[in-house]
Scaffold this active site. Structure first.
Site, PDB file in Angstrom:
ATOM      1  N   ASP A  67       0.825  -1.205   0.000  1.00 18.51           N
ATOM      2  CA  ASP A  67       0.000   0.000   0.000  1.00 18.51           C
ATOM      3  C   ASP A  67       0.862   1.258   0.000  1.00 18.51           C
ATOM      4  O   ASP A  67       2.086   1.193   0.161  1.00 18.51           O
ATOM      5  CB  ASP A  67      -0.966  -0.005   1.195  1.00 18.51           C
ATOM      6  CG  ASP A  67      -0.291  -0.419   2.511  1.00 18.51           C
ATOM      7  OD1 ASP A  67       0.957  -0.370   2.594  1.00 18.51           O
ATOM      8  OD2 ASP A  67      -1.000  -0.782   3.457  1.00 18.51           O
ATOM      9  N   ASN A 136      -6.920  -3.100  14.663  1.00 22.12           N
ATOM     10  CA  ASN A 136      -8.344  -3.249  14.338  1.00 22.12           C
ATOM     11  C   ASN A 136      -8.587  -4.403  13.364  1.00 22.12           C
ATOM     12  O   ASN A 136      -9.675  -4.529  12.819  1.00 22.12           O
ATOM     13  CB  ASN A 136      -8.886  -1.938  13.737  1.00 22.12           C
ATOM     14  CG  ASN A 136      -8.236  -1.586  12.408  1.00 22.12           C
ATOM     15  OD1 ASN A 136      -7.337  -2.285  11.931  1.00 22.12           O
ATOM     16  ND2 ASN A 136      -8.688  -0.507  11.792  1.00 22.12           N
ATOM     17  N   HIS A 138      -7.003  -4.909  10.444  1.00 22.30           N
ATOM     18  CA  HIS A 138      -6.786  -4.657   9.014  1.00 22.30           C
ATOM     19  C   HIS A 138      -5.555  -5.417   8.504  1.00 22.30           C
ATOM     20  O   HIS A 138      -4.655  -5.760   9.271  1.00 22.30           O
ATOM     21  CB  HIS A 138      -6.713  -3.150   8.706  1.00 22.30           C
ATOM     22  CG  HIS A 138      -5.478  -2.448   9.131  1.00 22.30           C
ATOM     23  ND1 HIS A 138      -5.437  -1.084   9.352  1.00 22.30           N
ATOM     24  CD2 HIS A 138      -4.207  -2.883   9.374  1.00 22.30           C
ATOM     25  CE1 HIS A 138      -4.224  -0.731   9.692  1.00 22.30           C
ATOM     26  NE2 HIS A 138      -3.450  -1.801   9.720  1.00 22.30           N
ATOM     27  N   GLU A 143      -9.479  -1.944   5.779  1.00 17.12           N
ATOM     28  CA  GLU A 143     -10.035  -1.677   7.101  1.00 17.12           C
ATOM     29  C   GLU A 143     -11.297  -2.510   7.331  1.00 17.12           C
ATOM     30  O   GLU A 143     -11.889  -3.024   6.373  1.00 17.12           O
ATOM     31  CB  GLU A 143     -10.378  -0.179   7.206  1.00 17.12           C
ATOM     32  CG  GLU A 143      -9.200   0.753   6.965  1.00 17.12           C
ATOM     33  CD  GLU A 143      -8.263   0.854   8.167  1.00 17.12           C
ATOM     34  OE1 GLU A 143      -8.157  -0.098   8.965  1.00 17.12           O
ATOM     35  OE2 GLU A 143      -7.616   1.914   8.310  1.00 17.12           O
TER      36      GLU A 143
HETATM   37  P1  PGA Z   1       2.598  -2.010  12.668  1.00 11.95           P
HETATM   38  O1  PGA Z   1       1.360  -1.968  11.663  1.00 11.95           O
HETATM   39  O2  PGA Z   1       3.534  -3.020  12.110  1.00 11.95           O
HETATM   40  O3  PGA Z   1       3.153  -0.638  12.650  1.00 11.95           O
HETATM   41  O4  PGA Z   1       2.031  -2.413  13.982  1.00 11.95           O
HETATM   42  C1  PGA Z   1       0.823  -3.165  11.190  1.00 11.95           C
HETATM   43  C2  PGA Z   1      -0.328  -2.872  10.280  1.00 11.95           C
HETATM   44  O5  PGA Z   1      -0.986  -1.845  10.474  1.00 11.95           O
HETATM   45  O6  PGA Z   1      -0.563  -3.654   9.359  1.00 11.95           O
END
Ligand code: PGA
Length: 263
Positions: A67, A136, A138, A143
């Site tokens: 992304d 959350n 995702h 999301e």
């Molecule tokens: P993080 O994010 O590795 O910074 O915890 C993971 C994600 O949002 O996929």
């Protein structure tokens, strides 16, 4: 799905890098999807170390980022293009023609999404998608509520994600509200998946993803439907699971385990 529990983030990173390096060594051409965020930083350090010692040839890897933010200049320190250069691409020998990231500054974002999905197909599809998981639930920027067959597209970030990512920005108000992301369907089309998580802040999302229902409320739960997935967790991230994960030793000693690498 193989769920492996190791002690801490350093062990998550080392095992993820070991499995990826093995896969790359065994194949002439590899097409990877790679994530950003805090979780993969240790894995990138390990990969760079392996490449510098000559144990790993990253020049063979075609990489598609999962992304990218919309509207953040690609030279902004928090763009995912900058992140990848800083943490991986500038530190090892990659073939720059094989490195891809969505164009979040395209005038026509819909066309940019279609072009990205098309480039993945032209490369022969993804071999391994490495994933983090959001608190959350995702994956990439898919999301809660997004379709489990979604493809590359522009999405609106949830308030939770904007808040989580604000820690990386000098000015938290500068966090973009939109991104281009591979869809859950794009990710599910990868021949193998490798999800990483560490820290107790991920425990509930990990339990929902691996042991809850497959639901758009937790896009990461789509991993349950994948025929060839490995999940590497540290003790804290695994702490809410009810099914006992594999130990690293059990996983490595299992004659069938390497199947996830290919299939
Ligand atoms: P993080 O994010 O590795 O910074 O915890 C993971 C994600 O949002 O996929």
């Amino acid at each position: 799905m193989r769920v492996i529990r190791v002690t801490d983030h350093a062990e998550v990173s080392a095992l993820a890098a070991e499995l990826l390096a093995k896969f790359i060594a065994e194949h002439d051409e590899v097409v990877l999807a790679l994530p950003t965020g805090g979780t993969p930083l240790g894995m990138y350090n390990e990969l760079v170390t392996l490449a510098r010692t000559g144990a790993l040839d990253l020049g063979r890897a075609t990489v598609f980022n999962l992304d990218e933010y919309v509207g953040l200049p690609s030279d902004h320190s928090q763009s995912y293009a900058s992140y990848m250069r800083r943490h991986l691409y500038d530190r090892a020998e990659f073939d720059p023609t094989k490195l891809h990231i969505p164009d979040g500054n395209a005038e026509d974002l819909v066309a940019a999404c279609a072009s990205y999905e098309g480039r993945i197909a032209e490369a022969g599809g993804l071999d391994i998608a490495v994933l983090g998981i959001g608190a959350n639930g995702h994956i990439a920027f898919n999301e809660p509520g997004c379709g489990l067959n979604s493809r590359v597209r522009v999405v609106r970030l949830s308030d939770r994600t904007v808040l989580d990512n604000a820690r990386f920005f000098d000015d938290p108000r500068a966090v973009p509200r939109h991104a281009i992301t591979m869809g859950v369907g794009t990710i599910r089309s990868s021949r193998a998946l490798m999800m990483l998580a560490s820290g107790e802040g991920k425990a509930a999302a990990v339990a929902a993803a691996l042991e809850g229902p497959v639901t758009t409320r937790c896009p990461a739960s789509a991993i349950q439907l994948h025929p060839s997935a490995v999940v590497i967790l540290d003790e804290e991230a695994a702490s809410a699971l009810r099914v006992r994960p594999w130990s690293k030793e059990e996983f490595l000693a299992d004659p069938h385990a390497p199947q996830f690498l290919f299939l």
